[in-house]
Design an enzyme around this catalytic site. Structure first.
Site, PDB file in Angstrom:
ATOM      1  N   SER A 142       0.901  -1.372   0.147  1.00 56.05           N
ATOM      2  CA  SER A 142      -0.037   0.098   0.052  1.00 56.05           C
ATOM      3  C   SER A 142       0.816   1.212   0.030  1.00 56.05           C
ATOM      4  O   SER A 142       1.917   1.233   0.591  1.00 56.05           O
ATOM      5  CB  SER A 142      -1.061   0.111   1.459  1.00 56.05           C
ATOM      6  OG  SER A 142      -1.519   1.271   1.180  1.00 56.05           O
ATOM      7  N   TYR A 155      -2.697   1.538  10.326  1.00 53.64           N
ATOM      8  CA  TYR A 155      -2.525   0.889   9.100  1.00 53.64           C
ATOM      9  C   TYR A 155      -1.191   1.266   8.511  1.00 53.64           C
ATOM     10  O   TYR A 155      -0.510   0.450   7.918  1.00 53.64           O
ATOM     11  CB  TYR A 155      -3.855   1.367   8.101  1.00 53.64           C
ATOM     12  CG  TYR A 155      -3.670   0.647   6.769  1.00 53.64           C
ATOM     13  CD1 TYR A 155      -4.156  -0.660   6.761  1.00 53.64           C
ATOM     14  CD2 TYR A 155      -3.324   1.363   5.752  1.00 53.64           C
ATOM     15  CE1 TYR A 155      -4.003  -1.229   5.217  1.00 53.64           C
ATOM     16  CE2 TYR A 155      -3.363   0.777   4.525  1.00 53.64           C
ATOM     17  CZ  TYR A 155      -3.801  -0.434   4.402  1.00 53.64           C
ATOM     18  OH  TYR A 155      -3.829  -1.029   2.952  1.00 53.64           O
TER      19      TYR A 155
END
Length: 179
Positions: A142, A155
């Site tokens: 990501s 995250y």
């Protein structure tokens, strides 16, 4: 059982989203795809869609946060197909909360799924890949690993850790035939 020329690809987090799309893409190029995740109904639906196209797919339930669940999943794949040629570590979760409002439980869940899950699944396949001097491990990281997003601290921490772990792993195993 797939022939030796059909690669076996294990995709974690294949219940929906990116994982389901990755599974379809590998199946479309002739791989036998093993979809795993926590939601059996979604895994079954995705597997049936792939099979309806005449492609090879199966599924199994696996919670990547659980060492025992990952071990069972890997053992099941090897029992049926003898090998995992490609592992796609895609399973992931997040919580969109500010750092101040992120509970310890939320933080632990995000790290357990995104970082620990990648570690556990990689550990399960790595020894056999090194022994065969062949195999591919793909970690879906990501942009959050290197880009700042508000309300995504947990995250970002998990994905940055995953990126660092991936880089270290690559350095250690590329000379052993694992990509």
């Amino acid at each position: 059982m797939p022939s030796k020329t059909v690669p076996v690809v294990w995709v974690t987090g294949a219940s929906r989203g990116i994982g389901a799309a990755i599974a379809r893409a590998f199946a479309a190029i002739g791989a036998h795809v093993v979809l795993s995740g926590r939601t059996v109904t979604d895994l079954d639906r995705n597997t049936r869609k792939i099979r309806l196209l005449g492609q090879k797919a199966s599924f199994l339930k696996c919670d990547v946060t659980s060492e025992a669940s990952v071990a069972r999943a890997y053992k099941s794949i090897v029992k049926q197909y003898h090998v995992v040629d490609v592992l796609v570590n895609n399973a992931g979760v997040t919580c969109f909360k500010s750092f101040e409002k992120t509970a310890v439980r939320d933080f632990d869940t995000v790290l357990a799924t995104n970082l620990r899950g990648t570690f556990l699944c990689t550990k399960s396949v790595l020894q056999a890949m090194v022994k065969r001097r062949a195999g591919v491990i793909i970690n879906i990281v990501s942009v959050a690993a290197t880009t700042t997003f508000e309300n995504s601290s947990a995250y970002a921490a998990a994905k940055a850790g995953m990126l660092a772990m991936s880089r270290g792993l690559r350095s250690e195993v590329r000379k052993k035939g694992v990509r």
